[in-house]
Scaffold this motif. Structure first.
Motif, PDB file in Angstrom:
ATOM      1  N   ASN A 114     -21.680 -32.429 -20.736  1.00  0.00           N
ATOM      2  CA  ASN A 114     -20.678 -31.484 -20.241  1.00  0.00           C
ATOM      3  C   ASN A 114     -19.314 -31.881 -20.784  1.00  0.00           C
ATOM      4  O   ASN A 114     -18.865 -33.016 -20.599  1.00  0.00           O
ATOM      5  CB  ASN A 114     -20.680 -31.483 -18.709  1.00  0.00           C
ATOM      6  CG  ASN A 114     -19.636 -30.538 -18.119  1.00  0.00           C
ATOM      7  OD1 ASN A 114     -18.458 -30.881 -18.049  1.00  0.00           O
ATOM      8  ND2 ASN A 114     -20.078 -29.362 -17.694  1.00  0.00           N
ATOM      9  N   TYR A 115     -18.652 -30.939 -21.464  1.00  0.00           N
ATOM     10  CA  TYR A 115     -17.380 -31.247 -22.120  1.00  0.00           C
ATOM     11  C   TYR A 115     -16.307 -31.688 -21.125  1.00  0.00           C
ATOM     12  O   TYR A 115     -15.606 -32.674 -21.351  1.00  0.00           O
ATOM     13  CB  TYR A 115     -16.887 -30.030 -22.904  1.00  0.00           C
ATOM     14  CG  TYR A 115     -15.491 -30.193 -23.475  1.00  0.00           C
ATOM     15  CD1 TYR A 115     -15.238 -31.091 -24.510  1.00  0.00           C
ATOM     16  CD2 TYR A 115     -14.421 -29.456 -22.966  1.00  0.00           C
ATOM     17  CE1 TYR A 115     -13.962 -31.254 -25.026  1.00  0.00           C
ATOM     18  CE2 TYR A 115     -13.138 -29.613 -23.475  1.00  0.00           C
ATOM     19  CZ  TYR A 115     -12.906 -30.515 -24.506  1.00  0.00           C
ATOM     20  OH  TYR A 115     -11.655 -30.670 -24.999  1.00  0.00           O
ATOM     21  N   ALA A 116     -16.177 -30.979 -20.007  1.00  0.00           N
ATOM     22  CA  ALA A 116     -15.137 -31.295 -19.020  1.00  0.00           C
ATOM     23  C   ALA A 116     -15.345 -32.698 -18.443  1.00  0.00           C
ATOM     24  O   ALA A 116     -14.384 -33.466 -18.288  1.00  0.00           O
ATOM     25  CB  ALA A 116     -15.122 -30.253 -17.910  1.00  0.00           C
ATOM     26  N   GLU A 117     -16.600 -33.046 -18.159  1.00  0.00           N
ATOM     27  CA  GLU A 117     -16.888 -34.374 -17.615  1.00  0.00           C
ATOM     28  C   GLU A 117     -16.616 -35.458 -18.661  1.00  0.00           C
ATOM     29  O   GLU A 117     -16.081 -36.522 -18.335  1.00  0.00           O
ATOM     30  CB  GLU A 117     -18.343 -34.445 -17.155  1.00  0.00           C
ATOM     31  CG  GLU A 117     -18.640 -33.588 -15.935  1.00  0.00           C
ATOM     32  CD  GLU A 117     -20.117 -33.614 -15.563  1.00  0.00           C
ATOM     33  OE1 GLU A 117     -20.886 -34.375 -16.200  1.00  0.00           O
ATOM     34  OE2 GLU A 117     -20.502 -32.862 -14.647  1.00  0.00           O
ATOM     35  N   ALA A 118     -16.962 -35.167 -19.897  1.00  0.00           N
ATOM     36  CA  ALA A 118     -16.721 -36.127 -20.972  1.00  0.00           C
ATOM     37  C   ALA A 118     -15.223 -36.359 -21.163  1.00  0.00           C
ATOM     38  O   ALA A 118     -14.773 -37.501 -21.312  1.00  0.00           O
ATOM     39  CB  ALA A 118     -17.345 -35.628 -22.275  1.00  0.00           C
ATOM     40  N   GLY A 169     -23.101 -28.933 -34.921  1.00  0.00           N
ATOM     41  CA  GLY A 169     -24.123 -28.063 -34.361  1.00  0.00           C
ATOM     42  C   GLY A 169     -24.766 -28.643 -33.115  1.00  0.00           C
ATOM     43  O   GLY A 169     -24.097 -29.265 -32.273  1.00  0.00           O
ATOM     44  N   GLN A 170     -26.080 -28.461 -33.003  1.00  0.00           N
ATOM     45  CA  GLN A 170     -26.823 -28.914 -31.830  1.00  0.00           C
ATOM     46  C   GLN A 170     -26.765 -30.425 -31.659  1.00  0.00           C
ATOM     47  O   GLN A 170     -26.906 -30.941 -30.547  1.00  0.00           O
ATOM     48  CB  GLN A 170     -28.283 -28.446 -31.937  1.00  0.00           C
ATOM     49  CG  GLN A 170     -29.129 -28.671 -30.688  1.00  0.00           C
ATOM     50  CD  GLN A 170     -28.614 -27.900 -29.481  1.00  0.00           C
ATOM     51  OE1 GLN A 170     -27.996 -26.847 -29.637  1.00  0.00           O
ATOM     52  NE2 GLN A 170     -28.857 -28.431 -28.288  1.00  0.00           N
ATOM     53  N   ALA A 171     -26.525 -31.149 -32.749  1.00  0.00           N
ATOM     54  CA  ALA A 171     -26.446 -32.616 -32.678  1.00  0.00           C
ATOM     55  C   ALA A 171     -25.308 -33.072 -31.774  1.00  0.00           C
ATOM     56  O   ALA A 171     -25.318 -34.205 -31.269  1.00  0.00           O
ATOM     57  CB  ALA A 171     -26.259 -33.202 -34.073  1.00  0.00           C
ATOM     58  N   GLY A 172     -24.314 -32.194 -31.559  1.00  0.00           N
ATOM     59  CA  GLY A 172     -23.172 -32.552 -30.733  1.00  0.00           C
ATOM     60  C   GLY A 172     -23.207 -31.961 -29.340  1.00  0.00           C
ATOM     61  O   GLY A 172     -22.197 -31.976 -28.636  1.00  0.00           O
ATOM     62  N   SER A 173     -24.349 -31.445 -28.902  1.00  0.00           N
ATOM     63  CA  SER A 173     -24.437 -30.892 -27.547  1.00  0.00           C
ATOM     64  C   SER A 173     -24.316 -31.993 -26.497  1.00  0.00           C
ATOM     65  O   SER A 173     -23.938 -31.744 -25.356  1.00  0.00           O
ATOM     66  CB  SER A 173     -25.750 -30.131 -27.361  1.00  0.00           C
ATOM     67  OG  SER A 173     -26.855 -30.977 -27.608  1.00  0.00           O
ATOM     68  N   THR A 174     -24.649 -33.212 -26.893  1.00  0.00           N
ATOM     69  CA  THR A 174     -24.421 -34.390 -26.054  1.00  0.00           C
ATOM     70  C   THR A 174     -23.594 -35.376 -26.864  1.00  0.00           C
ATOM     71  O   THR A 174     -23.773 -35.494 -28.084  1.00  0.00           O
ATOM     72  CB  THR A 174     -25.757 -35.036 -25.641  1.00  0.00           C
ATOM     73  OG1 THR A 174     -26.515 -34.102 -24.880  1.00  0.00           O
ATOM     74  CG2 THR A 174     -25.529 -36.287 -24.810  1.00  0.00           C
TER      75      THR A 174
END
Length: 418
Positions: free
Chosen positions: A122-126, A173-178
């Motif tokens: 989650n971007y906000a939590e990160a 891309g998807q590699a950066g979803s986490t």
């Protein structure tokens, strides 16, 4: 068949050709260098149906997977299900590289030394976590990003920008979803590789590579601009410590999780004041480390690989030459950002016999000339009695090869003890 088309794969093919057991080699897709010593096949490393069809139609006895993407996607599993001997870890084992979160969780669970940090989806939590930390920080895309998904940030503002680039702009891309946010470790960085069949470890000569694009370790991160092996600072005591605190424990940890790791395991380490700590794991040969490690190998590579596949690595005595190697990457102008392709490369036949030129981003043009076809174009590799001698050989020859806009670092292995 060797799967892949970079400098690592050229080095693997070059070494395989030295085995008396090898009759012919196919490379998918290969490059301009492999075309001279093997037969290239116009098949991408992730085109599983065509790779399988080629293996079956050509009577391939051994498949070697070079790059990480097909390993992460389960190509070894597919080959194994068809009883095709294939070298490399299965998909579950390749998670050690394809998911930094998986690797971090494993290291934390089994007390393998690594940087303190945390994973976020989650971007906000990160971002909230990041703002509570103290710079410098390291921000990593969780998945595969061709060696470019890691940002070392000297300020919180830089870390915020890196985080937004990965999670909001989806630069990878998807590699950066986490993402993984970690403390920035300080010390000497080193690559430590080993062959393993999940039980036995055969350690390779360690190496040091250079990630930044420009001299003085400046500029953006790349896939690697050069490397040397073995490092002069590696004592027998430190080597034994790395084996006992990192390499052996990670194989045992995977086995405890029901994962039998067979192939090459690569630990990117930082030698900190408190001891060696893991920066990352890779599930295959390194690039450009392979180009300086395999020239040191005395044992038949085919014997090693077949025994790993069969789970009998203990039967092989893996031996290495007492030599030093240095490789310097010739890159396209503008790399790692935008760069031209299709530029004619001159002088490939003008180098000394002691030099091996491993091709990375090259291909054969319609007129038979070798042209550029990627960011990292060539690996100029010299070997000698010392790092200084190997370095002199590599740099003495690199100026004889030319193509428009060619760039390379002038300080590879200049200070091998630092």
């Amino acid at each position: 068949m060797v799967i892949g088309g970079g400098g690592r794969e050229h080095a693997i093919v070059w070494k395989l050709r030295q085995s008396p057991q090898v009759e012919s080699i196919f490379v998918a897709p290969g490059n301009g260098g492999t075309a001279a010593i093997a037969r290239n096949l116009d098949i991408e490393p992730t085109d599983f149906p065509r790779l399988l069809a080629a293996v079956e139609s050509m009577g391939i006895d051994l498949v070697i997977v070079g790059p990480e993407a097909p390993l992460a996607a389960g190509l070894i599993d597919d080959f194994q299900s068809r009883r095709i001997p294939a070298f490399g870890p299965v998909k579950a084992a390749a998670q050690l590289e394809s998911s930094k979160t998986f690797a971090r969780s494993l290291m934390e669970k089994y007390a393998i030394p690594c940087a303190k940090g945390k994973s976020f989806s989650n971007y906000a939590e990160a971002r909230a976590y990041l703002l509570e930390q103290t710079a410098p920080l390291v921000v990593k895309a969780d998945g595969l990003a061709a060696g470019k998904g890691v940002s070392v940030c000297s300020t919180i503002a830089e870390a915020e920008a890196a985080l937004a680039n990965i999670m909001e702009s989806r630069a990878f891309g998807q590699a950066g979803s986490t993402v993984v946010i970690e403390e920035c470790l300080v010390g000497q960085e080193m690559s430590f590789l080993a062959f393993t069949d999940g039980k036995t470890l055969a350690v390779m000569p360690p190496a040091c590579d250079y990630k930044r694009a420009f001299d003085g370790n400046l500029g953006p991160n790349t896939g690697g601009m050069g490397a040397y092996s073995p490092p002069t600072f590696l004592t027998p005591r430190l080597k034994a410590r790395i084996e006992s605190t990192v390499m052996e424990p990670v194989i045992r940890a995977l086995a405890s999780e029901g994962i039998n790791y067979r192939g090459v395991i690569y630990a990117g380490l930082m030698l900190t004041e408190s001891g060696p700590k893991v920066l990352e794991f890779n599930a295959r040969f390194g690039d450009p480390e392979t180009q300086i490690i395999l020239p040191q190998l005395r044992t038949d590579l085919v014997d090693i690989m077949l025994n790993i596949i069969n789970g009998t690595l203990e039967k092989v005595k893996v031996e290495w030459d007492n030599t030093s190697c240095v490789t310097v990457v010739m890159a396209a102008g503008g790399y790692p950002e935008t760069y031209k392709k299709g530029l004619v490369i001159n002088g490939l036949g003008d180098v000394d016999e002691q030099v091996t030129v491993f091709h990375a981003g090259t291909r054969l043009g319609n007129d038979g000339k070798v042209v550029t076809n990627g960011g990292r174009v060539l690996n100029i590799t010299g070997c000698g009695e010392s790092i200084a001698a190997a370095r002199e050989i590599a740099y003495r020859n690199i100026g004889r090869i030319t193509f428009e806009g060619a760039q390379y670092r002038s300080d590879i292995a200049l200070f091998p003890g630092s």
